[in-house]
Write a protein that holds these residues in place. Structure first.
Motif: not given
Length: 237
Positions: A37, A39-40, A109-110, A115, A126, A129-130, A132-133
């Motif tokens: 995944v 990193q964001i 965590k995702l 994903m 990306r 991930a973004r 979700w965050a």
């Protein structure tokens, strides 16, 4: 009603709205294997606000993928090797009375598996991930729940033939808005935002929802271009 109960209700209501044979756009989607995944890092401060509604942002992929300097970074979506895309999910965002919550603590965590499940809907690791965050973490504690709600709504949409519509003379933002509303019973034109770029090309649709996941009239910011604004739709190369 708590946000947790609102999400649960949204899952139930949204699932009832999905016709059995309907799917949104992902032509011949073939996604690459994902083993990690991205990193964001937050690009602004966390903001804890009560959720009063939601926005589904649908990006028009041909316009996004016009020749661009960072094309390698968007190869999954734009190369054609993984399928052809029309509308894709940019994000499903919580709203808060003219503002929005963001970058909330995420206890779960995702995973790469979750994903991969969403890449045909949102064809960028990306981006998944973004979203979700930054946004999903302010709606629910688990990424699986956030993406499940997003997929239910996404799969409920009937996508108009924008290739044909793009060839119409005198195309306007109102015509694009009405085409989407006419194809989707229960979503009025007033709940469909149309974002055009500075040159008048379709960039994004934004579907506005209330706290109980029912379509509502978009505010001026999300409504975007006026119905009379001249519009163009890029069909790709």
């Amino acid at each position: 009603m708590t946000l947790r109960h609102s999400i649960s209700l949204g899952l139930a209501l949204a699932s009832l709205a999905v016709p059995a044979a309907v799917q949104a756009q992902a032509y011949q989607c073939r996604m690459p294997s994902i083993s990690s995944v991205p990193q964001i890092s937050p690009d602004s401060r966390p903001r804890a606000l009560p959720v009063t509604g939601y926005t589904m942002a649908l990006s028009w992929s041909p316009e996004f993928c016009k020749p661009r300097e960072d094309s390698r970074a968007h190869r999954t979506q734009c190369s054609g090797d993984n399928g052809r895309f029309g509308l894709v999910v940019h994000g499903f965002w919580p709203e808060s009375s003219g503002s929005w919550p963001q970058w909330c603590p995420a206890p779960v965590k995702l995973t790469p598996k979750e994903m991969r499940r969403n890449l045909c809907m949102m064809p960028s690791a990306r981006l998944v991930a973004r979203q979700w965050a930054k946004h999903g973490s302010c709606m629910t504690k688990r990424p699986e729940t956030y993406f499940k709600v997003t997929r239910i709504l996404w799969d409920s949409y009937r996508i108009p033939d924008f290739d044909r519509i793009s060839r119409e003379d005198g195309l306007t933002a109102g015509r694009i808005r009405k085409a989407f509303a006419d194809a989707n019973t229960g979503i009025p034109a007033s709940a469909v935002g149309v974002k055009l770029n500075q040159r008048g090309w379709l960039q994004e649709l934004r579907i506005c929802y209330g706290k109980r996941f029912r379509p509502v009239r978009c505010d001026a910011n999300r409504f975007g271009a006026r119905d009379t604004a001249r519009a163009k739709i890029w069909r790709g190369l």
